[in-house]
Design a protein around this motif. Structure first.
Motif, mmCIF file in Angstrom:
data_model
loop_
_atom_site.group_PDB
_atom_site.id
_atom_site.type_symbol
_atom_site.label_atom_id
_atom_site.label_comp_id
_atom_site.label_asym_id
_atom_site.label_seq_id
_atom_site.Cartn_x
_atom_site.Cartn_y
_atom_site.Cartn_z
ATOM 1 N N ARG A 58 53.754 51.679 117.039
ATOM 2 C CA ARG A 58 52.773 50.618 116.789
ATOM 3 C C ARG A 58 52.680 50.241 115.313
ATOM 4 N NH1 ARG A 58 47.424 51.442 120.496
ATOM 5 N NH2 ARG A 58 48.459 51.756 122.492
ATOM 6 N N GLY A 59 53.518 50.841 114.474
ATOM 7 C CA GLY A 59 53.516 50.500 113.053
ATOM 8 C C GLY A 59 52.678 51.428 112.209
ATOM 9 N N GLY A 60 52.293 52.571 112.747
ATOM 10 C CA GLY A 60 51.452 53.506 112.015
ATOM 11 C C GLY A 60 52.180 54.195 110.873
ATOM 12 N N VAL A 61 51.430 54.444 109.798
ATOM 13 C CA VAL A 61 51.951 55.173 108.642
ATOM 14 C C VAL A 61 51.084 56.403 108.404
ATOM 15 C CG1 VAL A 61 52.973 53.146 107.532
ATOM 16 C CG2 VAL A 61 50.607 53.726 107.076
ATOM 17 N N PRO A 62 51.680 57.477 107.883
ATOM 18 C CA PRO A 62 50.922 58.717 107.684
ATOM 19 C C PRO A 62 49.802 58.553 106.649
ATOM 20 C CG PRO A 62 53.282 59.134 107.546
ATOM 21 C CD PRO A 62 53.095 57.659 107.584
ATOM 22 N N CYS A 63 48.726 59.248 106.899
ATOM 23 C CA CYS A 63 47.609 59.326 105.954
ATOM 24 C C CYS A 63 48.092 60.022 104.685
ATOM 25 C CB CYS A 63 46.471 60.116 106.611
ATOM 26 S SG CYS A 63 45.152 60.642 105.517
ATOM 27 N N LYS A 64 47.620 59.584 103.530
ATOM 28 C CA LYS A 64 48.038 60.196 102.273
ATOM 29 C C LYS A 64 47.409 61.572 102.072
ATOM 30 C CE LYS A 64 49.091 55.948 99.849
ATOM 31 N NZ LYS A 64 48.806 55.074 98.718
ATOM 32 N N ASN A 65 46.283 61.836 102.720
ATOM 33 C CA ASN A 65 45.603 63.123 102.561
ATOM 34 C C ASN A 65 46.195 64.215 103.436
ATOM 35 O OD1 ASN A 65 43.763 62.055 100.701
ATOM 36 N ND2 ASN A 65 42.462 61.307 102.345
ATOM 37 N N CYS A 66 46.381 63.911 104.727
ATOM 38 C CA CYS A 66 46.810 64.947 105.674
ATOM 39 C C CYS A 66 48.279 64.824 106.069
ATOM 40 C CB CYS A 66 45.945 64.910 106.923
ATOM 41 S SG CYS A 66 46.185 63.447 107.961
ATOM 42 N N GLY A 67 48.907 63.718 105.779
ATOM 43 C CA GLY A 67 50.303 63.538 106.137
ATOM 44 C C GLY A 67 50.536 63.116 107.567
ATOM 45 N N GLY A 68 49.435 62.915 108.308
ATOM 46 C CA GLY A 68 49.464 62.417 109.668
ATOM 47 C C GLY A 68 50.611 62.874 110.432
#
Length: 68
Positions: A58-68
């Motif tokens: 869906r175009g999601g990118v990892p969070c900068k804090n947790c790395g998703g």
């Protein structure tokens, strides 16, 4: 022989299910968070629980804090 092939196919399919990772996906910002992330815990309106691969599709990118 057919039973062995069927068993192998079922085993391979279940391996994929075992490694599926559930993440929190923000549908508005397209950020992917780990469930333990503070940003995910504070997100209530735009976040859904989803498989990580689906969130990436869906175009999601990892969070900068947790790395998703």
């Amino acid at each position: 022989m057919k039973k062995i092939i069927i068993c192998i196919i079922i085993s391979l399919l279940s391996i994929n299910v075992c490694f599926a990772e559930t993440v929190i996906y923000n549908v508005k910002t397209h950020k992917i968070h780990k469930p333990s992330c503070a940003s995910a815990k504070s997100c209530t309106t735009n976040c859904i629980k989803i498989d990580k691969k689906e969130a990436q599709l869906r175009g999601g990118v990892p969070c900068k804090n947790c790395g998703g």
